[in-house]
Design an enzyme around this catalytic site. Structure first.
Site: not given
Ligand code: 5GP
Ligand code: ZN
Length: 119
Positions: A35-36, A98, A105, A107
């Protein structure tokens, strides 16, 4: 089985290598990368290469793929050395969770003590 790749989907772009990511491993159908913006010392995202917007949109017949992703999330925890100390797998789905990126995906979070309940 899944929808066509979305041209403007962030994670589809990572799958197509149009955007870089720190890839942990990939298989024919699944990609795992850091994760970034990590929320724990280990924070890996495990995704299907095919575009599925969220668990709500997972089609009939995706059960094997989803099971494969879950097992590969376990593999990610093992390869990061946190399988025994413990880890949390999170699958945010739709508004109240959120979810920000609408490409399903898992986590994988670990390397520190987690709290419960989640925020
Ligand atoms: P969500 O909130 O949709 O469950 O999680 C999205 C995740 O994607 C977040 O933890 C966010 O930090 C990660 N993320 C968003 N953009 C990027 C990216 O460009 N590269 C990577 N590696 N992770 C990303
Ligand atoms: Zn996508």
């Amino acid at each position: 089985m899944s929808a066509a790749p979305a041209a403007d989907c962030l994670f589809c772009r990572i799958v197509r290598k149009e955007l870089s990511a720190k890839v942990l491993f990939e298989t024919e159908r699944v990609l795992a990368f850091d994760d970034i913006k990590p929320q724990a010392p280990v924070h890996v995202l495990v995704i299907p290469k095919d575009h599925i917007a969220s668990l709500n949109e997972a089609p009939e017949g995706a059960d094997a793929l989803l099971g494969e992703i879950l097992f590969l999330a376990r593999e990610a925890a093992r390869s990061k050395g946190i399988a025994e100390t413990g880890y949390r797998i999170v699958l945010n789905t739709a508004r109240d969770s959120g979810q920000e990126v609408f490409h399903v995906h898992f986590h994988v979070l670990g390397g520190r003590r987690m709290t419960w309940p989640p925020g």
